[in-house]
Design a protein around this motif. Structure first.
Motif, short mmCIF file in Angstrom:
data_model
loop_
_atom_site.label_atom_id
_atom_site.label_comp_id
_atom_site.label_asym_id
_atom_site.label_seq_id
_atom_site.Cartn_x
_atom_site.Cartn_y
_atom_site.Cartn_z
N VAL A 386 0.85 -1.20 0.00
CA VAL A 386 0.00 0.00 0.00
C VAL A 386 0.88 1.24 0.00
CG1 VAL A 386 -1.86 1.25 1.18
CG2 VAL A 386 -1.76 -1.25 1.31
N LEU A 387 0.84 1.98 -1.11
CA LEU A 387 1.68 3.16 -1.29
C LEU A 387 0.81 4.41 -1.15
CD1 LEU A 387 4.15 3.58 -4.29
CD2 LEU A 387 2.62 5.43 -3.64
N SER A 388 1.29 5.37 -0.39
CA SER A 388 0.55 6.62 -0.22
C SER A 388 1.31 7.78 -0.86
CB SER A 388 0.37 6.94 1.27
OG SER A 388 -0.50 6.00 1.85
N ILE A 389 0.61 8.54 -1.71
CA ILE A 389 1.24 9.73 -2.31
C ILE A 389 0.75 10.97 -1.56
CG2 ILE A 389 1.46 11.14 -4.40
CD1 ILE A 389 0.94 8.60 -6.03
N LEU A 390 1.72 11.75 -1.10
CA LEU A 390 1.43 13.02 -0.42
C LEU A 390 2.15 14.10 -1.23
CD1 LEU A 390 2.47 10.72 1.94
CD2 LEU A 390 1.30 12.39 3.38
N THR A 391 1.59 15.30 -1.30
CA THR A 391 2.28 16.34 -2.06
C THR A 391 2.86 17.37 -1.11
OG1 THR A 391 0.22 17.53 -2.32
CG2 THR A 391 0.88 16.12 -4.14
N PHE A 392 3.90 18.09 -1.61
CA PHE A 392 4.50 19.14 -0.79
C PHE A 392 4.95 20.29 -1.69
CE2 PHE A 392 9.05 18.87 -1.76
CZ PHE A 392 9.15 17.63 -2.37
N GLY A 393 5.21 21.43 -1.03
CA GLY A 393 5.63 22.61 -1.78
C GLY A 393 7.09 22.96 -1.57
N SER A 394 7.52 23.02 -0.29
CA SER A 394 8.89 23.50 -0.06
C SER A 394 9.72 22.44 0.66
CB SER A 394 8.86 24.77 0.78
OG SER A 394 8.57 24.43 2.12
N GLU A 395 11.02 22.62 0.54
CA GLU A 395 11.97 21.71 1.19
C GLU A 395 11.79 21.70 2.71
OE1 GLU A 395 16.14 22.19 -0.09
OE2 GLU A 395 16.69 22.06 2.03
N GLU A 396 11.67 22.89 3.26
CA GLU A 396 11.52 23.01 4.71
C GLU A 396 10.27 22.26 5.20
OE1 GLU A 396 11.10 27.08 5.78
OE2 GLU A 396 11.44 26.67 7.91
N GLU A 397 9.21 22.46 4.43
CA GLU A 397 7.94 21.81 4.79
C GLU A 397 8.07 20.28 4.74
OE1 GLU A 397 4.97 22.49 1.75
OE2 GLU A 397 3.96 20.64 2.36
N VAL A 398 8.68 19.77 3.69
CA VAL A 398 8.71 18.31 3.54
C VAL A 398 9.63 17.66 4.58
CG1 VAL A 398 10.55 18.01 1.77
CG2 VAL A 398 8.58 16.47 1.82
N VAL A 399 10.68 18.35 4.96
CA VAL A 399 11.57 17.79 6.00
C VAL A 399 10.79 17.68 7.31
CG1 VAL A 399 13.59 18.27 7.43
CG2 VAL A 399 13.73 18.55 4.94
N ALA A 400 10.07 18.72 7.66
CA ALA A 400 9.30 18.70 8.92
C ALA A 400 8.26 17.59 8.89
CB ALA A 400 8.64 20.06 9.15
N ARG A 401 7.58 17.45 7.75
CA ARG A 401 6.52 16.43 7.65
C ARG A 401 7.12 15.02 7.61
NH1 ARG A 401 3.09 18.22 2.70
NH2 ARG A 401 2.00 16.27 3.18
N ALA A 402 8.25 14.87 6.94
CA ALA A 402 8.90 13.55 6.88
C ALA A 402 9.30 13.09 8.28
CB ALA A 402 10.13 13.61 5.98
#
Ligand code: TXE
Length: 484
Positions: A386-402
């Motif tokens: 089961v693969l989930s695709i999430l979208t992001f806008g900025s590097e800073e945002e994706v690091v925090a969410r990851a």
């Protein structure tokens, strides 16, 4: 179906052992649901025999010259390679993983671990610490009897990843395979004897969690290495702490795979496929949260769907099969429940999501789009395709969410900007990171988790630290000064 019934349920002190008083363990072929072998869980008498024999063998083994110990490990590796075909077939029957995977990822990966540590055995030394006259030397000592507890996804590889460094350091190992994949480790134990290891050096005790738990708290066990789920890890770690035993914990994950806008899309799709559908998704380090930059999410998703639609699902023993069944009916049900949860939570089911008709514990490769961080399918380890695709806008945002997860086993990213790659990796809370790759775990590199994903490291020189202890010896060269 080939006869895979072993001569006994356990392998102890150089021979198969049976005690039919133990609870039955049905070994079920996941592709059909048929029982292919029946074993019996270890009784206290079997556990006793295994620990006593390991204790004896450890002393004999540690007394050998290191180069002689290394030679035995190298012979085990050679035998694993010689019998790769036969062992891969057994691995496919034990786990349901496609033969095209097991031929390259199981006995061969086990052999690599034995080759690596076989070569390292004779190099494991202490050091001399000069003190200006007096000096200290250190002796690297084995811990004693180590207990390995395995999960069901990689029964041969897990046994080898634990046994090879343990034995290289002069320890003995008692290995308790997962109750759903009890067959492969028995073959490995046979091979150890054939390669010249002393009887009892690598014993296999089959059974359920209680059999392993009884050994975790046995004073003869010096170290416990578990591969399994976080809840089991918590219990085993706590029980081991009672006796101040060493531990290695390789636990679950919910790892991020980040695809930046400048990524090579085909390679990123390949990584997402490998990191979600290999072994039908039953891999602890899988990159199940695929964060894709919003500028390329449509292109990425389209290629991912196109390519995943071509996946060949079928009989694991057919060389063309790319996706096999889930390990058990229970696991299939658990994964199907997560798929329902995903739909209810509002994720968009883009592909799969159902169990194909017919026998066996199959689930189609499943892809969800529009997944958000708080959904359970994005937070909990599903352990299925089961693969989930999430979208992001900025590097800073994706690091925090990851990083916004209790787990920290692995992480991957795709970008052509190498400054960004290293900047992001430095901030990711994960024990293993890949840049422009995913899920490769060579024995030469340390592997393990941070946060709830575990403690300690397997593989590489790092594992040596977890299977040995250092004794410091102070040597005085002059008189002893005393106040009076
Ligand atoms: O694992 P367990 P299971 C996850 C995955 C899966 C779930 C359950 O999500 O759905 O765990 O799988 C032994 N003391 N992973 O039930 O229960 C047990 O007998 C000592 C992720 O297979 O963790 C088995 O040999 N030992 C994981 C081993 O622990 C105990 C890989 C693992 O069992 C014990 C596998 C106890 N009290 C499952 N209780 C990954 N991330 O790699 C159980 N065991």
């Amino acid at each position: 179906m080939k006869n895979v019934q072993p001569q006994g349920s356990h392998f102890i002190d150089g021979a198969y052992v049976e005690d039919t008083a133990g609870r039955e363990i049905a070994c079920i072929y996941a592709a059909t649901g048929e029982t292919v072998a029946t074993l019996h869980a270890a009784t206290p008498a079997v556990v006793e025999q295994a620990l006593a024999s390991a204790l004896r063998a450890q002393k004999e083994w540690a007394a050998l010259a290191p180069v002689a110990r290394g030679r035995v490990l190298s012979r085990v590796a050679a035998l694993l390679r010689e019998r790769n075909e036969e062992l891969s077939e057994l691995e496919s029957i034990d786990t349901g993983k496609p033969i095209q995977e097991t031929l390259v990822a199981d006995a061969t990966s086990g052999a690599e671990a034995l080759e690596y540590y076989g070569g390292l055995t004779a190099t494991l030394t202490g050091e001399t610490v000069p003190l200006g006259g007096d000096f200290v030397y250190t002796i690297r000592e084995p811990l004693g009897v180590c207990l390995g507890i395995g999960a069901w996804n990689y029964p041969t590889q897990i046994a080898c990843w634990k046994a090879a460094p343990a034995l290289a350091c002069g320890n003995a190992m008692v290995f308790k395979p997962s109750e759903v994949t009890p067959l492969c480790a028995l073959k490995l134990a046979e091979i150890f004897i054939e390669a010249g290891a002393p009887a009892g050096l690598f014993n296999v005790v089959n059974g359920y969690g209680d059999a392993a738990a009884s050994m975790v708290s046995d004073p003869r066990v010096a170290k416990v290495s578990l591969t399994g789920s976080v809840p089991t890890g918590r219990k085993v770690y706590a029980a081991a702490a009672e006796g101040m035993r060493h531990v290695t914990m390789e636990l679950g994950g919910k790892s991020p795979l980040i695809i930046f806008e400048d990524a090579d899309i085909e390679n990123a799709v390949s990584a997402a496929i490998n990191g979600n559908f290999y072994s039908t998704g039953q891999i602890c380090s899988n990159g199940t949260r695929v964060f894709v930059h919003e500028a390329i999410v449509d292109e990425f998703t389209e290629r991912l769907l196109e390519r995943t639609r071509t996946a060949v699902i079928g009989d694991p023993l057919n060389p063309d099969t790319q996706i096999g069944p889930m390990i058990t009916e229970t696991q299939r049900r658990k994964v199907l429940e997560y798929i329902e949860i995903g739909k209810t939570e509002g994720a968009e089911l883009l592909l799969g999501g159902t169990a194909p008709e017919g026998g066996g514990f199959y689930i189609e490769p499943t892809i969800f789009g529009n997944v958000t961080d708080e959904m359970r399918i994005a937070r909990e380890e599903i352990f299925g395709p089961v693969l989930s695709i999430l979208t992001f806008g900025s590097e800073e945002e994706v690091v925090a969410r990851a990083n916004d997860t209790e787990f920290g086993l692995a992480a991957g990213l795709f970008t052509k900007d190498f400054t960004r790659a290293h900047r992001v990796v430095a901030q990711l809370q994960a024990g293993t990171c890949w840049i422009n790759e995913y899920n490769l775990t060579p024995v030469e590199a340390p592997f393990g988790g941070v946060k709830m994903s575990g403690v300690g490291r397997e593989n590489a020189r790092a594992a040596i630290e977890h299977y040995s202890q250092v004794k410091s010896v102070y040597v005085a060269m002059g008189d002893v000064a005393a106040a009076f």
